[in-house]
Design an enzyme around this catalytic site. Structure first.
Site, mmCIF file in Angstrom:
data_model
loop_
_atom_site.group_PDB
_atom_site.id
_atom_site.type_symbol
_atom_site.label_atom_id
_atom_site.label_comp_id
_atom_site.label_asym_id
_atom_site.label_seq_id
_atom_site.Cartn_x
_atom_site.Cartn_y
_atom_site.Cartn_z
ATOM 1 C CD1 TRP A 159 16.402 39.004 -10.825
ATOM 2 C CD2 TRP A 159 14.491 39.541 -9.592
ATOM 3 N NE1 TRP A 159 15.624 39.740 -11.742
ATOM 4 C CE2 TRP A 159 14.503 40.443 -11.004
ATOM 5 C CE3 TRP A 159 13.533 39.624 -8.819
ATOM 6 C CZ2 TRP A 159 13.514 40.913 -11.169
ATOM 7 C CZ3 TRP A 159 12.521 40.646 -9.249
ATOM 8 C CH2 TRP A 159 12.462 41.361 -10.487
ATOM 9 C CG ASN A 164 13.209 31.352 -3.767
ATOM 10 O OD1 ASN A 164 14.289 31.754 -3.659
ATOM 11 N ND2 ASN A 164 13.127 30.295 -4.884
ATOM 12 N N GLY A 165 10.225 34.732 -2.833
ATOM 13 C CA GLY A 165 8.899 35.207 -2.359
ATOM 14 C C GLY A 165 9.102 36.871 -1.976
ATOM 15 C CD GLU A 177 9.003 37.058 -27.944
ATOM 16 O OE1 GLU A 177 8.248 37.691 -26.813
ATOM 17 O OE2 GLU A 177 9.875 36.314 -27.531
ATOM 18 N NE ARG A 225 13.827 29.544 -9.553
ATOM 19 C CZ ARG A 225 12.831 29.071 -9.520
ATOM 20 N NH1 ARG A 225 12.384 28.228 -10.654
ATOM 21 N NH2 ARG A 225 11.878 29.517 -8.842
ATOM 22 C CB CYS A 251 15.440 33.721 -5.327
ATOM 23 S SG CYS A 251 15.177 35.599 -5.028
ATOM 24 C CG HIS A 297 -2.989 56.825 -36.145
ATOM 25 N ND1 HIS A 297 -3.662 57.751 -36.659
ATOM 26 C CD2 HIS A 297 -3.222 55.461 -36.683
ATOM 27 C CE1 HIS A 297 -4.400 57.443 -37.504
ATOM 28 N NE2 HIS A 297 -4.375 56.101 -37.563
ATOM 29 C CE LYS A 332 13.356 30.372 -19.058
ATOM 30 N NZ LYS A 332 13.321 31.146 -20.207
ATOM 31 C CD GLU A 351 13.042 39.150 -22.829
ATOM 32 O OE1 GLU A 351 12.742 38.752 -21.455
ATOM 33 O OE2 GLU A 351 13.203 38.715 -23.970
ATOM 34 C CE LYS A 365 13.276 36.960 -26.071
ATOM 35 N NZ LYS A 365 11.930 36.792 -25.893
HETATM 36 C C1 G6P Z 1 9.834 36.493 -17.035
HETATM 37 C C2 G6P Z 1 10.655 35.961 -18.155
HETATM 38 C C3 G6P Z 1 9.881 36.010 -19.604
HETATM 39 C C4 G6P Z 1 8.832 35.115 -19.569
HETATM 40 C C5 G6P Z 1 7.970 35.898 -18.241
HETATM 41 C C6 G6P Z 1 6.655 34.899 -18.400
HETATM 42 O O1 G6P Z 1 9.705 37.862 -17.302
HETATM 43 O O2 G6P Z 1 11.865 36.547 -18.085
HETATM 44 O O3 G6P Z 1 10.868 35.278 -20.552
HETATM 45 O O4 G6P Z 1 8.186 35.553 -20.844
HETATM 46 O O5 G6P Z 1 8.680 35.803 -17.050
HETATM 47 O O6 G6P Z 1 7.057 33.972 -17.790
HETATM 48 P P1 G6P Z 1 6.317 32.494 -17.749
HETATM 49 O O7 G6P Z 1 7.039 31.468 -17.219
HETATM 50 O O8 G6P Z 1 4.707 32.874 -17.040
HETATM 51 O O9 G6P Z 1 5.828 31.911 -19.201
#
Ligand code: G6P
Length: 609
Positions: free
Chosen positions: A74, A99-100, A482, A27, A2, A505, A604, A489, A486
């Protein structure tokens, strides 16, 4: 998670609010709204979808006014819809954005309903608007009423409210969700991230935890949680105005992938001299603490967690001390046992992730030697809450799927590992070897980026698939994780990563000619083992895509496509192999036509649980 913008000025602020929201859209982006004070009333426009929808609505029905608040959402409580979009109002005179998450919203809602308030949304935020309205009956001053209202809230909030009866001010409060106040000439602004306000100001004050502020055209007054006035100076930000400009690139993610050679150079600047590593800015007495360190506890979420997992391999190899890594949302609610003389380290791009922050607060009561954060946001809560800080210098990252922030975290974690090592007597040759590998890293990353066209071509093999398996061994296993993250996501293809040795396994049962299997295969001591794993997949008709060093001598044959990656130094190989993985997910997402920078359902910075 948000975005909030507010403004009070002599001029019309409606476009400042919308521009601010566009800059915060990364955000949260399922709905947006503004509330503007004009002709003795609050006028509100909200729209489902992106800020562009709201902008369009405002073009059709302009709402010029000198006081307003705005929000991009969000969803947490209540589906994305116009009626759940912020601002929320109470009785036509209060408008509020938040926000929150308010955890006791159910019981507050019941109390407020009993007092006659009518709810028009499913959100926890609407409770705050009515609560503020209720408090105004006994506390006529808006900031007093907000202060009293916040005392009744359990949970996290960054909130801004306006009142038609006191149109010379906005009031704001923060607990667990960041807010920044910006200063213009005879005008002031508020936002959840300074990026939103860069077109109008460079001067900022961050609100601290549990503070309340009144923001007027002629100034700002801040009170702490006890009601005492706080004096704090505005500071000039050095963030670049164009940080939120895509430049020549089609997406922020692509721009950020291509920024990585310079991001790595920036992270190293001033920190390697004559093949020696110096990180001087961690905080007072960091070295004294490092001398005593006998174990590390690394905590993070998402991509930052994957960076922590890579660091574990380095720490245990070079420092020979235990390095525990855990996801923040697990750690924060678990009974934990702390190893003697442990250093607690959080890793976070934003420095605001709710679970990581909560884990840090918990750790501070658990007897760690000290806390340290590896963070990309110098003004963030995690930086303020930690004893020591290592800033990753990746610059502003807008793409929701993290790329350059990840590489900068890896580089920073390596620098940190050496700093701890030196305090504990790491030999000069090891330091030199690591320094040389790091010095070459920007060039190796640049060379990997130059293969973008070939990866674009390769991505066609994945776009029609429903699943992909990523395999790695050693420090490349977290890189496979990772890569899978990606792909999930941004292309919405189900992807999983396995330590290649674990294949037999379980996951081997998934292998058939329709299952692409991506293998990260640098030349290291595990290469021969990995080759056996490749054979296990091939003999079951799996479709292999092997990213390998030329010297690995993996033959391209039926069912195996080999993609060459040049990485001279095994210690920095995780960073180099990350690049083709990022490009692969980007190009697959392009074919699939997803919203690369703002993938569905994600945000984000996750400042709520
Ligand atoms: C969200 C973002 C990710 C990020 C994660 C942790 O899920 O979409 O890209 O890795 O938060 O965020 P941070 O700011 O703590 O690295």
């Amino acid at each position: 998670m948000c975005g909030i913008v507010g403004a009070i000025a002599q001029r019309d602020v409606s476009q400042i609010l919308v521009e601010g929201l566009k800059r915060l859209e990364y955000r949260g982006y399922d709905s947006a709204g503004v509330a503007i004070y004009k002709d003795n009333a609050i006028h509100r426009i909200r729209r489902l979808g992106k800020v562009a929808e709201l902008d369009e609505a405002l073009q059709q029905n302009p709402l010029p006014g000198g006081l307003g608040i705005a929000h991009t959402r969000w969803a947490t409580h209540g589906e994305p819809s116009e009626r759940n979009a912020h601002p929320h109002m109470s009785q036509d005179n209060i408008a509020l954005v938040h926000n929150g998450i308010i955890e006791n919203h159910d019981e507050l809602r019941d109390e407020l309903k009993a007092k006659g308030y009518v709810f028009t949304s499913d959100t926890d935020t609407e409770v705050m608007a009515h609560l503020l309205h209720e408090e105004l009956k006994t506390n006529s001053n808006l900031h007093h009423a907000l202060f009293a209202a916040t005392k009744k809230l359990d949970g996290a909030y960054g909130t801004v409210a306006i009142d038609t009866n006191q149109p010379d001010k906005m009031v704001v409060a923060r607990s667990g969700s960041p807010l920044v106040i910006g200063k213009g000439i005879g005008e002031y602004f508020i936002a959840s991230d300074q990026l939103a306000l860069l077109p109008v100001t460079r001067e900022f004050i961050y609100l601290e935890e549990n503070e309340v502020a009144e923001v007027r055209r002629d100034g700002v007054t801040i009170w702490d949680e006890h009601g005492n006035t706080v004096t704090r100076e505005f500071e000039v930000s050095d963030i670049q105005h164009d940080a939120v400009d895509k430049g020549q690139y089609r997406h922020f993610m692509l721009k950020e992938i291509h920024e990585q050679p310079s991001v790595v150079s920036d992270a190293l600047e001033g920190r390697i001299v004559n093949h020696k590593i110096f990180v001087e800015t961690l905080g007072q007495n960091a070295n004294k603490v490092f001398e005593k360190v006998e174990a590390l506890q690394l905590i993070a979420c998402g991509t930052s967690y994957n960076a922590a997992l890579v660091a574990k391999y380095w720490v245990e190899e070079f420092l020979k001390i235990p390095c525990l890594v855990e996801i923040a949302s697990e750690y924060r609610y678990r009974h934990t046992a702390v190893l003697p003389n442990s250093l607690f380290i959080t890793i976070s791009q934003s420095g605001e992730t709710a679970d990581t922050l909560a884990a840090l607060k918990k750790a501070k009561t658990e007897g760690y030697l000290a806390s340290l954060t590896v963070c990309n946001s110098p003004a963030s809560s995690m930086v303020r809450e930690s004893d020591f800080t290592l800033i990753t210098r990746a610059g502003t990252e807008i793409g929701v799927a993290s790329t350059k922030a990840f590489t900068a975290q890896l580089v920073s974690l390596m620098l940190l590992m050496v700093s701890i090592g030196k305090a504990k007597g790491m030999d000069e040759q090891t330091e030199k070897d690591i320094a040389i590998a790091l010095e070459h890293l920007p060039y190796e990353i640049q060379a990997a980026l130059e293969q973008a066209k070939e990866i674009d071509e390769l991505s066609k093999e994945f776009a029609e698939k429903h699943h992909t398996l990523f395999l790695g061994r050693g420090s490349q296993y977290p890189i496979a994780m990772e890569a899978a993250l990606k792909l999930k996501e941004i292309s919405y293809i189900h992807a999983e990563a396995y330590a290649a040795g674990e294949l037999k396994h379980g996951p081997l049962a998934l292998i058939d000619s329709d299952m692409p299997v991506v293998v990260v295969a640098p030349k290291d001591n595990l290469l021969e083992k990995l080759k056996s794993n490749i054979e296990e997949v091939r003999s079951r008709s799996g479709q292999l895509f092997v990213f390998a060093d030329e010297s690995a001598k993996i033959q391209e044959t039926d069912g195996i496509t080999v993609f060459p990656v040049k990485s001279e130094y095994s210690i920095t190989a995780p960073m180099v192999y990350t690049i083709p993985m990022q490009l692969l997910s980007y190009y697959v997402a392009l074919i699939k036509g997803t919203d690369v920078d703002q993938p569905r359902n994600l945000a984000k910075s996750v400042t709520v649980e």
